[in-house]
Design an enzyme around this catalytic site. Structure first.
Site, PDB file in Angstrom:
ATOM      1  CG  ASN A 184      -1.831  -1.162   1.288  1.00 32.24           C
ATOM      2  OD1 ASN A 184      -1.540  -2.125   1.979  1.00 32.24           O
ATOM      3  ND2 ASN A 184      -2.902  -1.132   0.523  1.00 32.24           N
TER       4      ASN A 184
ATOM      5  CE  LYS B 128       4.060  -7.543  -4.091  1.00 32.82           C
ATOM      6  NZ  LYS B 128       3.769  -6.144  -4.309  1.00 32.82           N
TER       7      LYS B 128
ATOM      8  CG  HIS C 195       4.139  -3.581 -13.524  1.00 37.11           C
ATOM      9  ND1 HIS C 195       3.652  -2.479 -14.167  1.00 37.11           N
ATOM     10  CD2 HIS C 195       4.834  -3.102 -12.447  1.00 37.11           C
ATOM     11  CE1 HIS C 195       4.039  -1.371 -13.535  1.00 37.11           C
ATOM     12  NE2 HIS C 195       4.751  -1.727 -12.485  1.00 37.11           N
TER      13      HIS C 195
END
Ligand code: SF4
Length: 229
Positions: free
Chosen positions: A43, A131, A151
């Site tokens: 974030n 992730k 991405h």
């Protein structure tokens, strides 16, 4: 799309991107630094998380020593990255759990597991999602897992490697299924996808005419079809 076709498409994308951007020079990174760095990157912008990370690096030699800091100290050092109290809590709890599992903090027990088990263990740490877990396994231990950042997620969807409506969780699962266990070029592919996402396949106005993977891209092929009809 069948898994086999997705695998073939991903392999061709990997090869075209490697031709364009080259192979990545990489020295395995300290797993605690990757873990903490990825928690810090949640974030916030790259610039702010980097600032927070460097402040921690200046404060301790080894990130396991963050556990010796008084409460609130980590938060004050990582303030630039935002959500500093939450991130301090995540960092402390994750390091505590790792210490219980491996007091040396080498995390070498992870490479004795297969990627799926290692992902499962790391994802069970507080504030550590797919992730972050994948970043630790890929950048520290070169295990063949793909961290799905913004991405990778966007290009995966546009090219059709992952379905248009896939959630992040689903995207992680698909990449895990289609990346072969013996595949050793995930790091190149991951970094090249990020470069491609920043330079060519941007979120807004992707530069399709100069994109080397356009023949494989569902989004581009649909644009072409629409223009022709
Ligand atoms: S063709 Fe366009 S949408 Fe497809 S990957 Fe390339 S830049 Fe992205």
């Amino acid at each position: 799309m069948e898994n086999k076709l997705q695998k073939q498409k991903l392999a061709r994308i990997a090869s075209l991107l490697k031709k364009k951007y080259g192979a990545v020079e990489h020295t395995p990174e300290d797993p605690l630094e990757v873990l903490v760095g990825t928690i810090l990157s949640q974030n916030t912008s790259d610039k702010n998380s980097e600032k927070a990370f460097l402040n921690l690096k200046k404060a301790v030699k080894n990130f396991k020593d963050l556990l010796s800091m008084p409460p609130g100290k980590i938060a004050s050092l990582i303030k630039a990255g935002g959500l500093s109290n939450i991130k301090e809590k995540r960092i402390r709890e994750s390091l505590e759990m790792l210490r219980r599992r491996d007091p040396s903090f080498s995390l070498s027990f992870l490479v004795q597991k297969d990627s799926e088990q290692a992902m499962k263990f790391l994802s069970s740490l507080p504030g550590v999602g797919d992730k972050t877990a994948a970043c630790v396994l890929l950048f520290s231990f070169s295990l063949p897992v793909m961290p799905v950042d913004t991405h990778v997620f966007r290009i995966g969807k546009r090219t059709g490697v992952i379905p248009e409506r896939a959630s992040l969780k689903k995207a992680h699962n698909i990449f895990s299924e289609i990346i072969p266990a013996e595949y050793r070029d995930v790091l190149d592919l991951h970094v090249n996808l990020i470069t491609h996402g920043r330079e060519v396949c941007k979120a807004v106005n992707p530069a399709c005419p100069k994109c080397v993977i356009r023949p494989l891209c569902d989004y581009y092929n649909k644009l072409k079809q629409d223009a022709a009809s």
